[in-house]
Design a protein around this motif. Structure first.
Motif, PDB file in Angstrom:
ATOM      1  N   SER A   1      47.118  46.773  51.365  1.00 15.65           N
ATOM      2  CA  SER A   1      46.217  47.739  51.990  1.00 15.65           C
ATOM      3  C   SER A   1      44.771  47.440  51.612  1.00 15.65           C
ATOM      4  O   SER A   1      44.487  46.811  50.589  1.00 15.65           O
ATOM      5  CB  SER A   1      46.572  49.162  51.558  1.00 15.65           C
TER       6      SER A   1
ATOM      7  N   THR B   1      35.130  50.590  55.838  1.00 15.28           N
ATOM      8  CA  THR B   1      35.422  51.895  55.237  1.00 15.28           C
ATOM      9  C   THR B   1      34.313  52.930  55.412  1.00 15.28           C
ATOM     10  O   THR B   1      34.571  54.125  55.310  1.00 15.28           O
ATOM     11  CB  THR B   1      35.701  51.733  53.730  1.00 15.28           C
TER      12      THR B   1
ATOM     13  N   ASN C   1      34.961  55.814  57.860  1.00 10.67           N
ATOM     14  CA  ASN C   1      36.330  55.714  58.373  1.00 10.67           C
ATOM     15  C   ASN C   1      37.301  56.078  57.254  1.00 10.67           C
ATOM     16  O   ASN C   1      37.664  55.235  56.435  1.00 10.67           O
ATOM     17  CB  ASN C   1      36.600  54.298  58.886  1.00 10.67           C
ATOM     18  N   SER C   2      37.705  57.324  57.204  1.00  9.84           N
ATOM     19  CA  SER C   2      38.550  57.816  56.114  1.00  9.84           C
ATOM     20  C   SER C   2      39.953  57.220  56.139  1.00  9.84           C
ATOM     21  O   SER C   2      40.671  57.265  55.140  1.00  9.84           O
ATOM     22  CB  SER C   2      38.644  59.344  56.177  1.00  9.84           C
ATOM     23  N   GLN C   3      40.375  56.659  57.277  1.00  5.30           N
ATOM     24  CA  GLN C   3      41.721  56.101  57.400  1.00  5.30           C
ATOM     25  C   GLN C   3      41.767  54.611  57.080  1.00  5.30           C
ATOM     26  O   GLN C   3      42.843  54.015  57.033  1.00  5.30           O
ATOM     27  CB  GLN C   3      42.247  56.319  58.833  1.00  5.30           C
TER      28      GLN C   3
ATOM     29  N   SER D   1      44.137  52.675  54.271  1.00  5.65           N
ATOM     30  CA  SER D   1      45.575  52.419  54.431  1.00  5.65           C
ATOM     31  C   SER D   1      45.866  51.247  55.363  1.00  5.65           C
ATOM     32  O   SER D   1      47.020  50.834  55.500  1.00  5.65           O
ATOM     33  CB  SER D   1      46.265  53.675  54.974  1.00  5.65           C
TER      34      SER D   1
END
Length: 216
Positions: free
Chosen positions: A102, A140, A143-145, A148
């Motif tokens: 990740s 990032t 972009n909080s996702q 992962s």
């Protein structure tokens, strides 16, 4: 030059840069304005060429005096040319991760290993690409996702000619780095397995060692 089974595009320093080196060797000391006049160009046009050649120690410069042949040319007569050293003699090992790691784990790995670049491989240990701290920072931000996502989705897939083999020369590495704007290149086996890494820090360290050999 060894191509480890890959298509090779021979990339040299520009003709103008080579002409500058020849002029300096023939007329040193010579000023930047004199070089530009002999080439029929403006001083501003060749400024970046002169800076690069000085950085690579192909030329040296003294304020208010001019340019002279650099340490590398002097080394040809008194010490082995550092550019003729094989990659396997200077390579280090990269920080290797798989494409399924990740982005969050990749960021942690960068910090723990104090690295700027991660080398990405597949399940067969074959080279896939690289990912840098800058790559992941861009992803990032806002972009909080992103944390992962697998690092394989954000890595840069380098073209085949942006890799070298252990038997290639350091000169080949320098040419590739300049041509592609890279800070380092992977060293691959004929099976495309990552066996090393040569970065700009390694090159600069070897430059200093070559300069030290001249003055011993």
């Amino acid at each position: 030059m060894t191509t480890i089974g890959m298509e090779w595009i021979d990339i040299e320093l520009t003709a103008r840069q080579l002409d500058i080196v020849k002029l300096v060797k023939a007329h040193a000391p010579i000023t930047g304005d004199q070089i530009a006049e002999m080439l029929g160009l403006s001083r501003a046009t060749i400024r970046s060429d002169l800076s690069l050649l000085v950085m690579l120690h192909m030329l040296s410069a003294k304020p208010k005096v001019g340019y002279f042949p650099g340490e590398l040319h002097k080394a040809e007569a008194s010490a082995p040319n550092w550019m003729s050293i094989s990659v396997k003699q200077v390579q280090g090992m990269p920080v290797i991760v798989t494409g399924s790691l990740s982005v969050h784990e990749a960021v942690v790995t960068l910090f723990l290993e104090n690295a700027e670049t991660l080398t990405v491989i597949d399940d067969q240990k074959r080279f896939l690409g690289i990912v840098t701290a800058k790559d992941m920072l861009k992803l990032t931000l806002g972009n909080s996702q992103a944390g992962s996502m697998p690092v394989g989705m954000v890595m840069s897939r380098l073209p085949d000619m942006a890799a070298v083999g252990p038997e290639d020369l350091v000169e080949t590495v320098v040419r590739i780095m300049l041509a592609h704007g890279l800070d380092g290149v992977p060293v691959l086996s004929p099976e495309r397995e990552v066996v090393g890494w040569v970065g700009k820090t390694t090159i600069l360290r070897r430059l200093l060692e070559a300069a030290d050999e001249i003055h011993e």
